[in-house]
Design an enzyme around this catalytic site. Structure first.
Site, PDB file in Angstrom:
ATOM      1  N   ILE A 105       0.962  -1.223  -0.110  1.00 56.70           N
ATOM      2  CA  ILE A 105      -0.091   0.204   0.033  1.00 56.70           C
ATOM      3  C   ILE A 105       0.986   1.195   0.063  1.00 56.70           C
ATOM      4  CG2 ILE A 105      -1.566   1.401   1.371  1.00 56.70           C
ATOM      5  CD1 ILE A 105      -2.996  -1.045   2.288  1.00 56.70           C
ATOM      6  N   CYS A 106       0.580   2.011  -1.149  1.00 56.33           N
ATOM      7  CA  CYS A 106       1.747   3.360  -0.992  1.00 56.33           C
ATOM      8  C   CYS A 106       2.865   2.927  -1.071  1.00 56.33           C
ATOM      9  CB  CYS A 106       1.117   4.332  -0.004  1.00 56.33           C
ATOM     10  SG  CYS A 106       1.788   5.946  -0.441  1.00 56.33           S
TER      11      CYS A 106
END
Length: 317
Positions: A105-106
């Site tokens: 995530i990110c």
């Protein structure tokens, strides 16, 4: 039961945990505990987030004993200054082969890249760090203008809120589109964004300083299907055309005509990505004179014609 393990390290960005709500409500919609969610760290115990909040975690299991189906790696605020601990990289290298999928995530994508899990694969990253990811890991095929990317068993997302779209896509993959739509509705996610959607928003890029110019942009976006003149936009916000053009350009750095074309392009791209409407219909609905006019604007704005965007979306699907 599908087990999801969140791999956390000190300084993790707390927004990553918001994606757990997607899986929680998928269980509610499905009427059965399909997902089991657990937080892990290499050492176990309390792990501090970037905000200073501590989260209790389990110690990562030996890879041969792991029953986790999906590993999700949370990002940190500054991946260039906060390198992943060697123990985390070693664990991911061993555990990823036994899991069904692994996701970053990110800036969690940096951890996957350091572990070698992105070698030769397509991946995305928050626009602010995409160039750094490509420079540090040239073997990764970075696409810096995507919400999320799925390349085989490896998933990556752009900014933190894009992690919600990634999680929702996992639910759709596991439980079907109807369950994913219901989850989005319950979480008031008004728009289920496709993975190929751009990270960038024309409205945000313009960033007007006054409510008056913001209102003019809102008016333009609501009326894109019509021809929009400077006179009409000026009248909508009670300015003379000359004064409106001067103030608009001063606040946004663009002429009204160029800004409206940007809004048309963004709207057309979203329709291409999220619908099966013919390109002629999309051109008409977003205010282009015809399909040829839209194609010219796409090549000028994106470097590719609308047909290429649609082919890419179909290939990704």
């Amino acid at each position: 039961m599908h087990r999801i393990g969140y791999l956390l390290s000190d300084g993790f960005q707390v927004m990553a945990l918001a994606t757990q709500s997607v899986f929680e409500y998928a269980n509610v919609v499905a009427g059965t505990p399909f997902y089991a969610i657990e937080n892990y760290s290499v050492a176990g115990g309390a792990v501090r987030s970037s905000l200073g909040m501590s989260v209790d975690t389990q110690r990562t299991p030996a890879p041969t004993r792991s029953r986790v189906d999906t590993w999700i790696v949370a990002g940190v605020n500054d991946p260039l200054a906060e390198a992943a601990p060697p123990a985390v990289l070693a664990f991911l290298r061993r555990a990823s082969g036994r899991a069904r999928r692994v996701a970053g995530i990110c800036t969690g994508g940096f951890v996957l890249a350091e572990a070698g899990l992105l070698d030769g694969r397509r991946a995305t990253m928050h626009w602010f760090y995409a160039r750094d990811l490509q420079q540090r890991f040239p073997e990764v095929r970075v696409e810096d203008d995507r919400i999320y990317i799925v390349d085989g068993p490896v998933w990556t997302s752009a900014g933190m809120t894009a992690g919600l779209d990634l999680a929702l896509a996992m639910v759709e993959r596991d439980l079907g589109a109807e369950v994913a739509r219901s989850v989005a509705h319950k979480l008031v996610m008004h728009q289920r964004r496709s993975g190929g959607q751009s990270q960038h928003s024309e409205m945000l890029a313009l960033a007007p300083k006054s409510d008056r110019i913001q209102n003019a942009l809102d008016y333009a976006r609501r009326n894109l299907s019509r021809a929009l003149t400077v006179e009409e936009l000026a009248e909508a916000v009670h300015l003379s055309p000359r004064q409106f053009s001067r103030v608009f350009t001063a606040e946004t750095g663009q002429s009204p005509a160029r800004a409206v074309e940007g809004l048309r392009l963004e709207a057309a791209r979203l329709m291409i990505e999220q619908s099966t409407h013919p390109l002629d219909v999309i051109a008409r609905e977003t205010g282009f004179r015809d399909r040829r006019h839209m194609r010219e604007a796409f090549v000028r704005g994106f470097g590719v014609p609308p047909q290429a965007v649609r082919r890419e979306m179909r290939a990704g699907a």
